[in-house]
Scaffold this active site. Sequence first.
Site, PDB file in Angstrom:
ATOM      1  N   ASP A  31      44.618  78.659  23.274  1.00  0.00           N
ATOM      2  CA  ASP A  31      44.454  79.804  24.184  1.00  0.00           C
ATOM      3  C   ASP A  31      43.074  80.420  23.984  1.00  0.00           C
ATOM      4  O   ASP A  31      42.584  80.533  22.857  1.00  0.00           O
ATOM      5  CB  ASP A  31      45.541  80.867  23.881  1.00  0.00           C
ATOM      6  CG  ASP A  31      45.859  81.719  25.108  1.00  0.00           C
ATOM      7  OD1 ASP A  31      46.994  81.657  25.603  1.00  0.00           O
ATOM      8  OD2 ASP A  31      44.942  82.429  25.581  1.00  0.00           O
ATOM      9  N   ALA A  82      47.430  77.298  31.219  1.00  0.00           N
ATOM     10  CA  ALA A  82      46.137  77.991  31.046  1.00  0.00           C
ATOM     11  C   ALA A  82      45.486  78.222  32.394  1.00  0.00           C
ATOM     12  O   ALA A  82      44.679  77.413  32.878  1.00  0.00           O
ATOM     13  CB  ALA A  82      45.227  77.153  30.144  1.00  0.00           C
ATOM     14  N   LYS A  85      46.132  84.117  37.085  1.00  0.00           N
ATOM     15  CA  LYS A  85      47.351  84.116  37.916  1.00  0.00           C
ATOM     16  C   LYS A  85      47.536  85.378  38.756  1.00  0.00           C
ATOM     17  O   LYS A  85      48.624  85.624  39.272  1.00  0.00           O
ATOM     18  CB  LYS A  85      48.569  83.930  37.021  1.00  0.00           C
ATOM     19  CG  LYS A  85      48.757  85.028  36.012  1.00  0.00           C
ATOM     20  CD  LYS A  85      50.174  85.066  35.506  1.00  0.00           C
ATOM     21  CE  LYS A  85      50.393  86.292  34.656  1.00  0.00           C
ATOM     22  NZ  LYS A  85      51.776  86.519  34.326  1.00  0.00           N
ATOM     23  N   TYR A 151      44.730  81.785  44.417  1.00  0.00           N
ATOM     24  CA  TYR A 151      45.571  81.460  43.260  1.00  0.00           C
ATOM     25  C   TYR A 151      46.592  80.396  43.651  1.00  0.00           C
ATOM     26  O   TYR A 151      46.665  79.323  43.039  1.00  0.00           O
ATOM     27  CB  TYR A 151      46.298  82.706  42.737  1.00  0.00           C
ATOM     28  CG  TYR A 151      47.519  82.370  41.921  1.00  0.00           C
ATOM     29  CD1 TYR A 151      48.799  82.443  42.490  1.00  0.00           C
ATOM     30  CD2 TYR A 151      47.397  81.936  40.606  1.00  0.00           C
ATOM     31  CE1 TYR A 151      49.918  82.097  41.761  1.00  0.00           C
ATOM     32  CE2 TYR A 151      48.517  81.586  39.867  1.00  0.00           C
ATOM     33  CZ  TYR A 151      49.781  81.673  40.454  1.00  0.00           C
ATOM     34  OH  TYR A 151      50.897  81.316  39.736  1.00  0.00           O
ATOM     35  N   ASN A 201      52.402  93.297  38.765  1.00  0.00           N
ATOM     36  CA  ASN A 201      53.778  92.892  39.021  1.00  0.00           C
ATOM     37  C   ASN A 201      54.766  94.037  38.804  1.00  0.00           C
ATOM     38  O   ASN A 201      54.528  94.946  38.022  1.00  0.00           O
ATOM     39  CB  ASN A 201      54.148  91.691  38.131  1.00  0.00           C
ATOM     40  CG  ASN A 201      53.320  90.447  38.460  1.00  0.00           C
ATOM     41  OD1 ASN A 201      52.925  89.722  37.576  1.00  0.00           O
ATOM     42  ND2 ASN A 201      53.055  90.216  39.730  1.00  0.00           N
ATOM     43  N   ARG A 292      52.220  96.224  50.744  1.00  0.00           N
ATOM     44  CA  ARG A 292      51.022  95.675  50.087  1.00  0.00           C
ATOM     45  C   ARG A 292      50.545  94.474  50.890  1.00  0.00           C
ATOM     46  O   ARG A 292      51.339  93.566  51.160  1.00  0.00           O
ATOM     47  CB  ARG A 292      51.379  95.258  48.666  1.00  0.00           C
ATOM     48  CG  ARG A 292      50.257  94.647  47.858  1.00  0.00           C
ATOM     49  CD  ARG A 292      50.660  94.448  46.395  1.00  0.00           C
ATOM     50  NE  ARG A 292      51.757  93.469  46.261  1.00  0.00           N
ATOM     51  CZ  ARG A 292      52.245  93.078  45.073  1.00  0.00           C
ATOM     52  NH1 ARG A 292      51.771  93.602  43.939  1.00  0.00           N
ATOM     53  NH2 ARG A 292      53.220  92.192  45.010  1.00  0.00           N
ATOM     54  N   GLY A 294      49.534  90.977  52.084  1.00  0.00           N
ATOM     55  CA  GLY A 294      49.786  89.649  51.498  1.00  0.00           C
ATOM     56  C   GLY A 294      51.214  89.461  51.044  1.00  0.00           C
ATOM     57  O   GLY A 294      51.646  88.326  50.817  1.00  0.00           O
TER      58      GLY A 294
END
Length: 339
Positions: A31, A82, A85, A151, A201, A292, A294
């Site tokens: 990472d 990895a 996002k 994304y 989120n 929102r 999208g």
Amino acid sequence: MRVLLAGGAGYIGTHIAVALIDAGHEAVLLDDLSNTTAVAADRVTRITGTPVPLVVGDAADDAIVEAAFDEHGPFDAIVHLAAFKAVGESTRKPLEYYSNNLDTTFALARVGVARGIRSFVFSSTGTVYSDPADLPFTEESTTSIELSNPYSKSKRINEVVLADLARVHPALNVTVLRYFNPVGAHESGLIGEDPTGIPNNLMPFVSRVAVGTLDEIGVFGDDYETPDGTGLRDYIHVVDLAEGHVVALEQAQPGYAVYNLGTGRPVSVLELIAAFERAAGRELPVRILPRRPGDVAATYCDPGKAARDLGWTARLTIDDACRDSWNWQSKNPQGYATA
Ligand code: WQD
């Protein structure tokens, strides 16, 4: 099995590491710590009682991936998590998203195949599905790179690249796992979702309002064509998601395979908030805001193929996820920075 988890110190990667070790396998984390902290890796060791090595570096760099193999290999499999996002951020930074989310795949696949891995598991997304008329989405539902954000497009392009890779390496397993909305945390409360800054989120936003680090929940629209007017999503507990990866790895066969990892049970924004209020034992302040840009009204899957082919079904509920998210957040009010 010995598995290299690229992006493995993140929210989903740490849960997969715990699930792999619980199932008797070995995990090594790679990472760059751009969206997590080494504390998360330490917590995996604490939960499992097994030292889990962390290689800090960019998975897009062949030399870093080679070093991970030199120091901790050989590996039977790579799980590739990895990636950047954040949907909204990807619309502002398309080049960063395409280069990072594709270069990591290219480096991991180049080195992994050269070093003889048997399986490459790719973290994809249910946002590649493009036609609401197909709901609930199966693995055969329409996908597109025209109707979504950089994304999601980067994830779909990755799937195409990996399908072609599988075609020229017939002994290699390539498994694409299309996640719906991962939520929740390990029952220990030691690992969980810890986004940097203000969460995009819903679940981490709600849990921060509940713990008092954010003031109120903004509901992005209550005028959708859904039962209560708020958006419907397929929230899958991250522990179920992690176990889905273990089963996919254990049952990997040569060739290319795609599975939806979801519950098949759509839940609305207001239903999730109500579940969290039950878990936290308190009412949460809510304000209805405009939609929102999208967002879609509804997205959820038909999880039947993973049940038929892998014998995997999500077993935890939205109440379990809210209970576990609340346990994580209340024990770690500042996330891993609380440590
Ligand atoms: C869920 C619902 C919002 C925040 C995300 C990622 C996507 C994929 C799946 C990885 C929607 C509403 C949200 C808030 C709200 N992850 N909402 N107030 O947009 O479905 O997709 O998870 O592959 O990449 O972007 O998840 O949690 O942002 O939104 O009302 O403060 O909650 O409108 O209906 P989303 P989300």
